[in-house]
Design an enzyme around this catalytic site. Structure first.
Site, PDB file in Angstrom:
ATOM      1  N   ASP A  53       1.764 -84.402   4.468  1.00  0.00           N
ATOM      2  CA  ASP A  53       2.153 -84.755   3.110  1.00  0.00           C
ATOM      3  C   ASP A  53       3.278 -83.836   2.674  1.00  0.00           C
ATOM      4  O   ASP A  53       3.174 -82.620   2.797  1.00  0.00           O
ATOM      5  CB  ASP A  53       0.962 -84.595   2.159  1.00  0.00           C
ATOM      6  N   TYR A  58       8.769 -79.868  -3.298  1.00  0.00           N
ATOM      7  CA  TYR A  58       8.000 -78.716  -2.821  1.00  0.00           C
ATOM      8  C   TYR A  58       8.952 -77.593  -2.427  1.00  0.00           C
ATOM      9  O   TYR A  58       9.834 -77.770  -1.592  1.00  0.00           O
ATOM     10  CB  TYR A  58       7.130 -79.076  -1.621  1.00  0.00           C
TER      11      TYR A  58
END
Length: 97
Positions: A53, A58
């Site tokens: 994922d 991020y």
């Protein structure tokens, strides 16, 4: 490792556990350096994990860059899920009306 299939009858087979990659990188001021990310990824792969994922937000994109390097040697073995609806940059216009 147990596996499941995405989709009702077709789709890729993925491991029952996914490896979240939000901690790959240090752009947020915390997380794992590339060597530590490699050790985490390698352990997941050794356990026959195949499902990752990720998202462009991020670690301000550092996570996706590290993940790309980690899976590049055996890309066909892994399934990479990523988020796309809002985009990491302001006014990405992906979901803008």
């Amino acid at each position: 490792m147990r596996y499941t299939t995405f989709g009702h009858r077709t789709g890729p087979r993925v491991s029952g556990y996914a490896l979240g990659t939000a901690n790959f990188g240090t752009g947020w001021g915390a997380g794992s350096e590339p060597d530590e990310a490699r050790r985490i990824f390698d352990r997941f792969a050794e356990a026959d994990g195949t499902f990752l994922d990720s998202a462009d937000g991020y670690q301000f994109g550092e996570s996706e860059e590290l993940t790309a390097k980690l899976i590049s040697a055996d890309r066909d073995h892994f399934v990479l899920a990523t988020q796309f609806a809002l985009g990491a940059t302001p006014h990405a216009d992906i979901s803008a009306p």
